[in-house]
Design an enzyme around this catalytic site. Structure first.
Site, mmCIF file in Angstrom:
data_model
loop_
_atom_site.group_PDB
_atom_site.id
_atom_site.type_symbol
_atom_site.label_atom_id
_atom_site.label_comp_id
_atom_site.label_asym_id
_atom_site.label_seq_id
_atom_site.Cartn_x
_atom_site.Cartn_y
_atom_site.Cartn_z
ATOM 1 N N CYS A 115 3.339 6.727 -38.211
ATOM 2 C CA CYS A 115 2.320 7.397 -38.935
ATOM 3 C C CYS A 115 1.045 6.379 -39.029
ATOM 4 O O CYS A 115 -0.168 6.795 -38.757
ATOM 5 C CB CYS A 115 2.743 6.959 -40.491
ATOM 6 N N CYS B 66 0.833 -1.314 0.070
ATOM 7 C CA CYS B 66 0.054 -0.001 -0.108
ATOM 8 C C CYS B 66 0.944 1.282 0.126
ATOM 9 O O CYS B 66 1.722 1.461 0.898
ATOM 10 C CB CYS B 66 -1.088 -0.115 1.457
#
Length: 492
Positions: free
Chosen positions: A474, A227
């Site tokens: 592209c 955590c």
């Protein structure tokens, strides 16, 4: 010019309404469920929910849409989908064994806000989730801040976030209440898998909590070493960065209980395999990974009384990072001679929203996956599409047992110096799909190799083969999907 609708783009606009007005208006089918199926990567099976709908039915559904801008083009989406080519009568089951425990499917709730009480977990089980890693139980008093969540959206959009930040800690319930909840869940849902996530501050606390989990009837115990926002020293991700500490705590728990022990790793570390290997050496039956990534967001509405802090980041934006950690953990056994004779499994966590996301974790070696942020965003109902998509995928490949998919992609991963550097794949422009926006030329010119020429009169791009290096920037920036690939050939 071809203006075909992009069904995923349009479905992503759907608000995923509760008690959807479109379905209430349709009457002969469930267009809301069909759109949700598309949203979660099940476009062909979506037709089963509208198979009896006429165009008039779908038009009524569209008219009832309450989208704040303009209605979802329900009829156009659904009428553009071809019939499913996979026979749903031959879908395989998704059962799998994890740490010796039979699971009806690989989908579990992750230890988090999505599983904090009996009623929540019961609803998830009823919906079809196979198991739960219940919200982490500790012996310290937990007091949460407000607000404790923040999200990353595209521009000024709302609701659909790609990244999620939370400052939430552990269960606020008294420990006796949580273990009673776990006991009742296992009694009432004996075929479901109930796992207690725990966090101690000392060896004595780890042992006590683990024994309480075993006594409550839990199938396994997860050790939360990860955590990122604990206020107490010696807890959370600080522990998870110390191989010595995690090995000590894993060993003491493993020696105290007979149920499987599953340490949960932090990604806030350079080499996740170091503490993970220590846990396995100490007897861990599986490794959970990852917890949230330490992060900062700067929006004013997430301040707590004018103050800010570092906290955990999750959501689909973190999935590639989570997969990297899973890959390293999966490869750990073959690279670490000390672990060569030790068996352990993986439970994958991090940005899972669709069945395809889950599949990626499974193909890298996970026997189950845990979901949190997607449930917070879309609800327990996503289990329908998680199981549907994975079953359909298996049926399409004639795979009868989910275990066959576990780790199947591991052999394809190589070190960078082993990759093929003697061949190339050139991009190819589909003039029918090209809309003439010129985005490919902009990106190639300013971020690539100046290998695209854009004709401003015809608004058509052209690839210059002598300059193209096959990087495919592209193809990635093309908004209409007009750039594909050619065959791989040897470089000249």
């Amino acid at each position: 010019m071809n203006r075909r609708i992009n069904i995923y783009e349009e479905a992503s606009r759907c608000l995923l309404c509760q008690d959807a007005p479109c379905t209430k208006a349709c009457k002969t089918g469930d267009p809301a469920r069909a759109i949700r199926a598309i949203r979660f990567d099940n476009h062909k099976p979506a037709l089963r929910w509208v198979k009896d709908c006429s165009d008039a039915d779908l038009e009524r559904a569209e008219q009832a849409c309450i989208h704040y801008n303009w209605p979802i083009r329900i009829k156009e989406i659904l009428r553009s989908i071809s019939k499913d080519d996979v026979d749903d009568s031959h879908y395989p089951t998704l059962d799998i064994t994890f740490c010796g425990i039979k699971c009806e499917n690989p989908f579990f709730l992750a230890s988090s806000a999505v599983c904090t009480n009996y009623e929540m977990v019961a609803r998830a089980f009823d919906a079809g989730w196979a198991g739960v890693f219940y919200k982490t139980i500790c012996m310290q008093e937990i007091r949460e801040v407000s607000p404790r969540f923040d999200a990353m959206h595209n521009n000024a959009t709302h609701g659909d976030f790609y990244g999620f930040r939370n400052m939430e800690q552990l269960s606020e319930n008294p420990i006796e209440m949580d273990f009673d909840i776990l006991h009742r869940l296992k009694q009432d849902y004996p075929t479901k898998v109930v796992i207690a996530s725990i966090m101690g501050q000392t060896e004595e606390e780890w042992i006590r909590l683990a024994k309480m989990a075993e006594k409550a009837g839990c199938d396994a115990v997860e050790l939360n070493f990860s955590c990122p926002q604990m206020k107490h020293e010696g807890m959370g991700s600080d522990v998870g960065q110390s191989p010595e500490l995690v090995k000590t705590y894993t060993a003491c728990v493993k020696q105290s209980v007979k149920i499987p022990v599953i340490p949960k790793m932090t990604p806030n570390i350079t080499h996740i395999t170091e503490p993970a290997a220590a846990c396995v050496e100490a007897g861990a039956d599986a490794i959970s990974a990852i917890n949230t990534i330490k992060s900062v967001t700067m929006t004013f509405d997430s301040e707590v009384s004018g103050q800010r802090t570092i906290s955990g980041y999750s959501g689909r934006a973190v999935r590639p990072i989570a997969l990297r950690h899973i890959l390293e953990l999966a490869q750990m056994q073959t690279l670490n001679s000390k672990l060569s004779t030790l068996n352990f499994q993986l439970s994958g966590i991090g940005g899972i929203e669709t069945w395809r996301d889950a599949l990626e974790f499974i193909q890298l070696g996970c026997s189950n996956v845990q979901v949190c942020t997607a449930v917070m965003q879309y609800g327990y109902r996503i289990i329908d599409d998680l199981t549907l998509g994975l079953q359909r995928y298996m049926a399409k490949r004639n795979i009868t047992h989910l275990q066959e998919l576990v780790g199947e992609q591991l052999p394809s991963f190589m070190k960078p110096d082993h990759l093929d550097r003697d061949t190339i794949i050139y991009p190819k422009i589909d003039k029918e799909l090209c809309i003439g926006c010129g985005r490919c030329e902009v990106s190639c010119n300013d971020g690539g190799h100046q290998a695209i020429v854009f004709d401003h009169e015809t608004r058509q791009p052209r690839i210059v083969g002598t300059k193209c290096v096959g990087c495919h920037l592209c193809r990635l920036v093309c908004p209409s999907g007009a750039i594909g690939v050619t065959k791989r050939i040897h470089k000249k």
